[in-house]
Design an enzyme around this catalytic site. Structure first.
Site, PDB file in Angstrom:
ATOM      1  N   LYS A 184       0.847  -1.182   0.000  1.00 46.32           N
ATOM      2  CA  LYS A 184       0.000   0.000   0.000  1.00 46.32           C
ATOM      3  C   LYS A 184       0.887   1.238   0.000  1.00 46.32           C
ATOM      4  O   LYS A 184       1.996   1.247   0.530  1.00 46.32           O
ATOM      5  CB  LYS A 184      -0.963   0.021   1.180  1.00 46.32           C
ATOM      6  CG  LYS A 184      -0.375   0.092   2.570  1.00 46.32           C
ATOM      7  CD  LYS A 184       0.068   1.454   3.069  1.00 46.32           C
ATOM      8  CE  LYS A 184      -1.000   2.504   2.933  1.00 46.32           C
ATOM      9  NZ  LYS A 184      -0.440   3.845   3.387  1.00 46.32           N
ATOM     10  N   THR A 195       6.335   6.192   1.727  1.00 44.26           N
ATOM     11  CA  THR A 195       5.343   5.921   2.758  1.00 44.26           C
ATOM     12  C   THR A 195       4.552   4.756   2.345  1.00 44.26           C
ATOM     13  O   THR A 195       3.624   4.886   1.584  1.00 44.26           O
ATOM     14  CB  THR A 195       4.360   7.025   2.962  1.00 44.26           C
ATOM     15  OG1 THR A 195       4.604   7.543   4.216  1.00 44.26           O
ATOM     16  CG2 THR A 195       2.961   6.639   3.045  1.00 44.26           C
ATOM     17  N   GLU A 274      -1.226  10.338  -4.829  1.00 40.79           N
ATOM     18  CA  GLU A 274      -2.484  11.016  -4.544  1.00 40.79           C
ATOM     19  C   GLU A 274      -2.770  12.099  -5.587  1.00 40.79           C
ATOM     20  O   GLU A 274      -2.160  13.169  -5.574  1.00 40.79           O
ATOM     21  CB  GLU A 274      -2.444  11.594  -3.136  1.00 40.79           C
ATOM     22  CG  GLU A 274      -2.383  10.499  -2.092  1.00 40.79           C
ATOM     23  CD  GLU A 274      -1.995  10.974  -0.709  1.00 40.79           C
ATOM     24  OE1 GLU A 274      -2.251  10.229   0.249  1.00 40.79           O
ATOM     25  OE2 GLU A 274      -1.431  12.071  -0.587  1.00 40.79           O
ATOM     26  N   ASN A 398      -5.056  15.514   1.065  1.00 43.71           N
ATOM     27  CA  ASN A 398      -4.300  15.697   2.308  1.00 43.71           C
ATOM     28  C   ASN A 398      -4.882  16.765   3.213  1.00 43.71           C
ATOM     29  O   ASN A 398      -4.704  16.707   4.432  1.00 43.71           O
ATOM     30  CB  ASN A 398      -2.831  15.998   1.961  1.00 43.71           C
ATOM     31  CG  ASN A 398      -2.104  14.743   1.526  1.00 43.71           C
ATOM     32  OD1 ASN A 398      -1.700  13.935   2.346  1.00 43.71           O
ATOM     33  ND2 ASN A 398      -1.979  14.564   0.220  1.00 43.71           N
TER      34      ASN A 398
END
Length: 403
Positions: A184, A195, A274, A398
């Site tokens: 992920k 991350t 993202e 975010n």
């Protein structure tokens, strides 16, 4: 000789492993959906026999509690169980965060025989785990399940799609072993590991020392080369578990399969950055040393100005040149050249884009994927990192992360 053959699905391809997930209320269920595969928040990976385990973790000084818990086991320990939760990172929670893991594992051991179980978490930083909710999963989970899709979905946070891969490695003598992974990651990605969480399992009969060395090398060639936003998480983890049940192994074959697996997963993370719409390779060559080539390449893949120019499809070579100049490496504007794919957009002889080359540059930047090559012209060293653009959607995701 050997062949690395892609397989459908993921973790269920590896002999002796089980996996699954459930929802305990940390993740909201999708509206009008009874499909538990789409809303899991607690997942597991289990082996029927003890596994050697190798791992690489975040370079962030504030490592999360699951990493600290892992590191308290004796060197060279074996395990047969990995527990994973989403929605809560269990980071910056101090000693209490580690104690919560011990409590969870104690309850787990009453439900299922486990050997040195390890945990991994992803989600919001600064909150202790909801221990009662997580332990309630142990009554709902089927520890003999083999549902990689469900497991891969459960560990997602801002990911827009699940990430899983599997390969069969066929050896020259007719034997074979398998390797598979789920992963992920979409934001807080920086070449210092991204991350991300990545769980790799294999039935190869690989020596523990090879696991450690090959995993470290593969991480350097994959996750440590990508950047979505330049931030490094507290929880970044890559684990490699081997139960050795196939009885087969070849070092060169395993290394190739592992590198292929991890590189493909790293590219999936970039494509899922993202709000990202472009995957770009940044090659710096002609540097004095590989360290300087890496420094400049990573500066490009991390630069917010470069990323926003990519999103705007603006062939502004000035941002590329400025980032290289600010990176701290030895460079000279008279020896520097910059290409988008095969198109020269800057050199000492062509400092201004004419209309023809500018139109060609626009067309290249409209592509979903392309390469930026910067030749420093001062040596023979090179390095490639990978990045993506930065969009309006990144800010929105975010800004609303906790809501």
């Amino acid at each position: 000789m050997f062949k690395v053959l892609p397989l459908e699905n993921g973790l269920e391809n590896v002999q002796g492993f089980f996996c699954g997930a459930t929802n305990v209320g940390m993740r909201k269920k999708p509206a009008n959906s009874d499909d538990r595969e789409l809303d899991g928040d607690v997942a597991f990976i289990r082996s029927s026999t003890p596994c050697d385990i190798a791992a690489v973790f975040t370079s962030n000084t504030f490592q999360a509690a699951p990493i600290k818990h892992f590191q308290r086991y004796p060197k060279g320990f074996q395990t047969d169980f990995v527990l994973i939760n989403a929605k809560n990172a269990n980071a910056m929670t101090g000693e209490k965060g580690i104690e919560d893991i011990d409590t969870i594992m104690s309850v787990l051991s009453d439900k299922q025989a486990v050997l040195n179980p390890v945990m991994s978490s992803t989600g919001v930083i600064g909150y202790r785990l909801p221990v009662d909710k997580i332990t309630s999963a142990f009554d709902a989970l089927d520890f003999h399940a083999s549902n990689s899709h469900q497991t891969a979905r459960a560990i997602m946070t801002t990911d827009s799609f699940k990430k899983e891969l599997a390969y069969k490695v066929a050896l020259a003598d007719g034997s074979a072993f398998h390797i598979a992974a789920i992963c992920k990651g979409a934001g807080m990605i920086n070449p210092a590991m991204a991350t991300m969480l990545c769980f790799i399992i294999t039935d190869a009969d690989i020596p523990k020392e090879d696991m450690d060395a090959l995993l470290t090398d593969a991480a350097q060639n994959s996750f440590n080369r990508i950047s979505v936003d330049g931030d490094t998480s507290t929880n970044d983890t890559v684990m490699l578990l081997s139960n050795k049940q196939s009885g087969n192994y070849d070092k060169a074959a395993f290394a190739e399969a592992l590198n292929k697996l991890m590189f493909e997963l790293a590219m999936m993370i970039l494509k899922d950055g993202e709000g990202a719409s472009k995957l770009v390779a940044f090659e710096v060559k002609g540097a004095k040393t590989e360290a300087e080539a890496k420094q400049a390449s990573m500066a490009l893949s991390n630069s917010l100005l470069v990323k926003t120019a990519l999103f705007g499809e603006d062939p502004n070579w000035g941002r590329i040149a400025s980032t290289i100049g600010a990176s701290g490496i030895a460079c000279n504007e008279e020896t520097l050249t910059i290409h988008y794919d095969d198109l020269l957009i800057y050199s000492n002889a062509f400092r201004e884009l004419d209309k023809v080359r500018e139109e060609k540059a626009y067309e290249i930047m409209k592509q979903d994927s392309f390469k930026v090559t910067c030749d420093i012209g001062m040596g023979d060293a090179s390095y490639i990192s990978y990045g993506c653009d930065l969009s309006y959607e990144y800010v929105k995701i975010n800004a609303e992360y906790r809501t």
